[in-house]
Design a protein around this motif. Structure first.
Motif, PDB file in Angstrom:
ATOM      1  N   GLY A 193     -11.031 -22.708  49.197  1.00 34.66           N
ATOM      2  CA  GLY A 193     -11.131 -21.387  48.601  1.00 34.66           C
ATOM      3  C   GLY A 193     -11.813 -20.420  49.545  1.00 34.66           C
ATOM      4  N   MET A 194     -11.471 -19.127  49.408  1.00 37.94           N
ATOM      5  CA  MET A 194     -12.084 -18.093  50.242  1.00 37.94           C
ATOM      6  C   MET A 194     -12.470 -16.912  49.355  1.00 37.94           C
ATOM      7  SD  MET A 194      -9.632 -18.212  53.629  1.00 37.94           S
ATOM      8  CE  MET A 194     -10.577 -16.976  54.482  1.00 37.94           C
TER       9      MET A 194
ATOM     10  N   ALA B 101     -22.168  -6.009  49.113  1.00 33.83           N
ATOM     11  CA  ALA B 101     -22.255  -7.354  48.542  1.00 33.83           C
ATOM     12  C   ALA B 101     -21.471  -7.470  47.237  1.00 33.83           C
ATOM     13  CB  ALA B 101     -23.713  -7.775  48.337  1.00 33.83           C
ATOM     14  N   ARG B 102     -20.412  -6.680  47.083  1.00 34.37           N
ATOM     15  CA  ARG B 102     -19.534  -6.802  45.919  1.00 34.37           C
ATOM     16  C   ARG B 102     -18.293  -7.599  46.305  1.00 34.37           C
ATOM     17  NH1 ARG B 102     -20.574  -3.862  41.484  1.00 34.37           N
ATOM     18  NH2 ARG B 102     -22.265  -2.338  41.642  1.00 34.37           N
ATOM     19  N   VAL B 103     -17.831  -8.445  45.397  1.00 33.26           N
ATOM     20  CA  VAL B 103     -16.635  -9.243  45.655  1.00 33.26           C
ATOM     21  C   VAL B 103     -15.418  -8.322  45.666  1.00 33.26           C
ATOM     22  CG1 VAL B 103     -15.197 -11.149  44.841  1.00 33.26           C
ATOM     23  CG2 VAL B 103     -17.690 -11.240  44.530  1.00 33.26           C
ATOM     24  N   VAL B 104     -14.657  -8.350  46.750  1.00 37.45           N
ATOM     25  CA  VAL B 104     -13.467  -7.491  46.844  1.00 37.45           C
ATOM     26  C   VAL B 104     -12.172  -8.294  46.870  1.00 37.45           C
ATOM     27  CG1 VAL B 104     -14.707  -5.614  47.964  1.00 37.45           C
ATOM     28  CG2 VAL B 104     -13.680  -7.407  49.369  1.00 37.45           C
ATOM     29  N   TRP B 105     -12.282  -9.630  47.099  1.00 36.02           N
ATOM     30  CA  TRP B 105     -11.045 -10.431  47.169  1.00 36.02           C
ATOM     31  C   TRP B 105     -11.379 -11.904  47.085  1.00 36.02           C
ATOM     32  CZ3 TRP B 105      -9.806 -13.975  51.098  1.00 36.02           C
ATOM     33  CH2 TRP B 105      -8.495 -14.496  51.066  1.00 36.02           C
ATOM     34  N   ILE B 106     -10.558 -12.668  46.406  1.00 37.03           N
ATOM     35  CA  ILE B 106     -10.588 -14.124  46.443  1.00 37.03           C
ATOM     36  C   ILE B 106      -9.156 -14.613  46.588  1.00 37.03           C
ATOM     37  CG2 ILE B 106     -12.699 -14.352  45.056  1.00 37.03           C
ATOM     38  CD1 ILE B 106     -10.956 -15.002  42.644  1.00 37.03           C
ATOM     39  N   ASN B 107      -8.986 -15.748  47.273  1.00 34.28           N
ATOM     40  CA  ASN B 107      -7.621 -16.258  47.404  1.00 34.28           C
ATOM     41  C   ASN B 107      -7.258 -17.131  46.205  1.00 34.28           C
ATOM     42  OD1 ASN B 107      -9.003 -18.609  47.901  1.00 34.28           O
ATOM     43  ND2 ASN B 107      -8.017 -19.067  49.863  1.00 34.28           N
ATOM     44  N   GLU B 108      -6.031 -17.602  46.194  1.00 33.97           N
ATOM     45  CA  GLU B 108      -5.520 -18.327  45.026  1.00 33.97           C
ATOM     46  C   GLU B 108      -6.287 -19.631  44.797  1.00 33.97           C
ATOM     47  OE1 GLU B 108      -1.249 -20.066  43.340  1.00 33.97           O
ATOM     48  OE2 GLU B 108      -1.329 -18.836  45.152  1.00 33.97           O
TER      49      GLU B 108
ATOM     50  N   GLY C  19     -19.321  -2.652  65.793  1.00 34.14           N
ATOM     51  CA  GLY C  19     -20.158  -3.843  65.704  1.00 34.14           C
ATOM     52  C   GLY C  19     -21.027  -3.884  64.456  1.00 34.14           C
ATOM     53  N   LYS C  20     -20.838  -2.939  63.531  1.00 31.25           N
ATOM     54  CA  LYS C  20     -21.643  -2.908  62.309  1.00 31.25           C
ATOM     55  C   LYS C  20     -21.046  -3.848  61.267  1.00 31.25           C
ATOM     56  CE  LYS C  20     -23.653   0.320  58.981  1.00 31.25           C
ATOM     57  NZ  LYS C  20     -23.734   1.745  58.550  1.00 31.25           N
ATOM     58  N   VAL C  21     -21.906  -4.597  60.575  1.00 32.90           N
ATOM     59  CA  VAL C  21     -21.446  -5.546  59.564  1.00 32.90           C
ATOM     60  C   VAL C  21     -20.888  -4.770  58.373  1.00 32.90           C
ATOM     61  CG1 VAL C  21     -22.108  -7.401  57.991  1.00 32.90           C
ATOM     62  CG2 VAL C  21     -23.111  -7.287  60.281  1.00 32.90           C
ATOM     63  N   ILE C  22     -19.652  -5.046  58.017  1.00 32.82           N
ATOM     64  CA  ILE C  22     -18.997  -4.339  56.907  1.00 32.82           C
ATOM     65  C   ILE C  22     -18.634  -5.285  55.763  1.00 32.82           C
ATOM     66  CG2 ILE C  22     -18.066  -2.524  58.387  1.00 32.82           C
ATOM     67  CD1 ILE C  22     -15.389  -4.033  58.354  1.00 32.82           C
ATOM     68  N   GLY C  23     -18.897  -6.561  55.938  1.00 31.10           N
ATOM     69  CA  GLY C  23     -18.597  -7.520  54.881  1.00 31.10           C
ATOM     70  C   GLY C  23     -18.873  -8.943  55.333  1.00 31.10           C
ATOM     71  N   VAL C  24     -18.651  -9.880  54.427  1.00 30.96           N
ATOM     72  CA  VAL C  24     -18.859 -11.296  54.734  1.00 30.96           C
ATOM     73  C   VAL C  24     -17.708 -12.090  54.129  1.00 30.96           C
ATOM     74  CG1 VAL C  24     -20.369 -13.301  54.463  1.00 30.96           C
ATOM     75  CG2 VAL C  24     -21.366 -11.030  54.715  1.00 30.96           C
ATOM     76  N   LEU C  25     -17.216 -13.037  54.906  1.00 29.72           N
ATOM     77  CA  LEU C  25     -16.171 -13.946  54.433  1.00 29.72           C
ATOM     78  C   LEU C  25     -16.814 -15.281  54.104  1.00 29.72           C
ATOM     79  CD1 LEU C  25     -13.120 -14.589  54.014  1.00 29.72           C
ATOM     80  CD2 LEU C  25     -13.102 -15.382  56.399  1.00 29.72           C
ATOM     81  N   GLY C  26     -16.665 -15.720  52.869  1.00 28.88           N
ATOM     82  CA  GLY C  26     -17.176 -17.014  52.450  1.00 28.88           C
ATOM     83  C   GLY C  26     -16.042 -18.014  52.330  1.00 28.88           C
ATOM     84  N   ILE C  27     -16.227 -19.207  52.882  1.00 32.65           N
ATOM     85  CA  ILE C  27     -15.168 -20.221  52.909  1.00 32.65           C
ATOM     86  C   ILE C  27     -15.701 -21.506  52.289  1.00 32.65           C
ATOM     87  CG2 ILE C  27     -13.559 -21.520  54.352  1.00 32.65           C
ATOM     88  CD1 ILE C  27     -14.053 -19.380  56.539  1.00 32.65           C
TER      89      ILE C  27
END
Length: 485
Positions: A32-33, A40-47, A112-120
């Motif tokens: 899952g991703m 820090a708001r959730v904008v997307w999750i995969n299936e 180079g500015k952090v714009i989000g985080v990908l969680g795997i």
């Protein structure tokens, strides 16, 4: 992943393809991703991630996406990656959905500015090779939770007023004063010789107060070196001195926040530290060692001492203003020699506790042994009484302690052995002929009534102790009381 302007166009295209390929690889191979934005708001999750939603408490994707990640995923560290910009490549995450091996990767824009985080979510099945690691982590987490619960339990009060054994007038008065003190938030000062049960009474006052659900934190001032007392009381700021904990350390005042702080042997408080203690009591705030910031606290203070604080004040060894600040609700705990009638009941309770702690069968004391205990001076009070009983139990070959064993223990300990006090002689007038010629049952009942009353008077009304003095069982005593009443 941003392009690298130092690369030729073909290199930039290959780098972009590599990033896309890696993203697709993780999307297909992982469990899952999840993607969060710079807020820090959730904008997307995969299936694949959607199958975790029911366990996290969500039935629809739209109820999950758009919310702060810390609200929907317990124990997440995504906000930490946003704040530091540093990835967490391998970590274990445990929440209501299970325990998982995860990675968290910061995403940056062209500047180079952090714009989000990908969680795997890398692994979640027990069949994976990382299951032993996950199992070990889960066990450690459980042990940590158990240790926290045990620590919380230990910091609660161990005793209540019922634990302060005795029914003599001095004990009844102490309990009355303790109940009154429990209803107040003012400092309490417990005065009395060593071994009289001052700490037990402090626990009992806490347990009867509105702070009973809070922590009971104690510190024995006489047992802590003077150089460490300030840190012990007020805590240490992060990096306050060489070797200090980088996270700092809370002092006893802060640990007792919302509960009760017991300061034992307050008479041994170093004179140089007394002004800081006075300020803490007056202002309700402390200043940790190495800090210039004050920290508020809310703790009820109970102090105790076996020393004469008034004499220490006159000698200039204890501040007068601190003395009056503590001397709001003084309670004098009587020595054992002033409550001898409580000794039989105390001996019984101590004998049961000694047997329980040693894992042995309970032992009992015969009437001569109880009488001998009741006659001693007990300079060490209840603590000394317990020590004598424990030594006697160790020397006894059976569950029965008699006066001979106790006498040997007292002699070896260098305690002056006092003989049992003789019972007060009964004053009887010479019986008349009419009295002698009464029915024998009436005369026997009268003698029993006098003997039982004398035993009850000698033991302060304690029926168990009276029965032992009379050489009968407690059940037999109750039976005779009904017959001779």
């Amino acid at each position: 992943m941003s392009s690298d302007p130092s690369l030729p166009l073909d290199g930039q295209r290959i780098l972009a393809l590599a990033a896309r390929s890696m993203f697709d690889l993780f999307a297909n191979a992982s469990e899952g991703m999840l993607l969060v934005d710079r807020n820090a708001r959730v904008v997307w999750i995969n299936e694949q991630y959607q199958r975790f939603l029911p366990a996290l408490g969500f039935q629809r994707v739209e109820d999950f996406v758009g919310r702060p990640v810390s609200e929907v995923v317990h124990n997440t560290q995504m906000h930490r990656v946003l704040a530091t910009g540093k990835p967490i490549l391998i970590d274990l995450l445990s929440n209501k959905a299970g325990t998982f091996v995860v990675s968290r990767i910061p995403l940056r824009d062209e500047a180079g500015k952090v714009i989000g985080v990908l969680g795997i979510v890398l692994f979640d099945h027990p069949e994976t090779t990382l299951q032993p690691l996950i199992h070990k982590f889960a066990n450690l987490q459980r042990d940590l939770d158990d240790a926290r619960r045990e620590l919380a339990t230990q910091r609660r009060s161990k005793y209540t007023l019922a634990s302060f054994i005795g029914s003599t007038p001095p004990v009844v008065e102490v309990k009355r004063q303790a109940r009154r003190a429990a209803q107040s938030s003012s400092p309490v000062l417990l005065l009395g010789e060593t071994g009289t049960g001052k700490e037990l009474l402090a626990h009992a006052i806490h347990a009867a107060s509105a702070r009973a659900r809070g922590a009971f934190v104690s510190v024995n001032i006489a047992a802590v070196p003077d150089t460490l007392l300030e840190a012990e009381f007020f805590g240490v700021a992060p990096g306050a001195y060489t070797g200090a904990d980088r996270k700092g350390r809370d002092g006893k005042f802060k640990l007792a926040d919302g509960g009760t702080l017991f300061l034992d042997e307050i008479g041994d408080m170093p004179l140089a530290l007394q002004p800081k203690l006075l300020r803490a009591l007056q202002e309700g705030e402390i200043e940790p060692l190495g800090s210039n910031k004050v920290v508020p606290f809310d703790a009820r203070v109970i102090a105790a001492t076996s020393r004469d604080l008034g004499a220490l004040v006159r000698e200039g060894r204890f501040r007068e203003d601190l003395y009056y600040r503590l001397h709001v609700l003084p309670i004098r705990v009587p020595p054992l020699r002033e409550r001898r009638a409580d000794i039989p009941a105390l001996a019984e309770v101590l004998a049961e506790d000694i047997a329980l702690r040693n894992g042995t069968a309970p032992f009992d004391l015969d009437a001569d042994a109880v009488a001998m205990l009741s006659s001693q001076r007990w300079r060490g009070n209840i603590r000394e009484l317990r020590n004598v009983l424990e030594q006697a139990a160790m020397r006894s070959d059976g569950p029965h302690l008699d006066a001979r064993i106790l006498e040997q223990v007292l002699r070896d300990a260098g305690i002056e052995r006092l003989p049992p006090a003789p019972p007060a002689p009964l004053q009887h007038a010479a019986p008349s002929t009419a009295d002698v010629l009464r029915p024998l049952a009436e005369q026997v009942a009268e003698v029993e009534r006098v003997a039982i009353q004398a035993a009850l008077d000698a033991t302060g009304g304690n029926k168990l102790a009276a029965a032992r003095l009379l050489g009968i069982s407690r059940a037999k005593l109750y039976e005779r009381l009904e017959l001779v009443a």
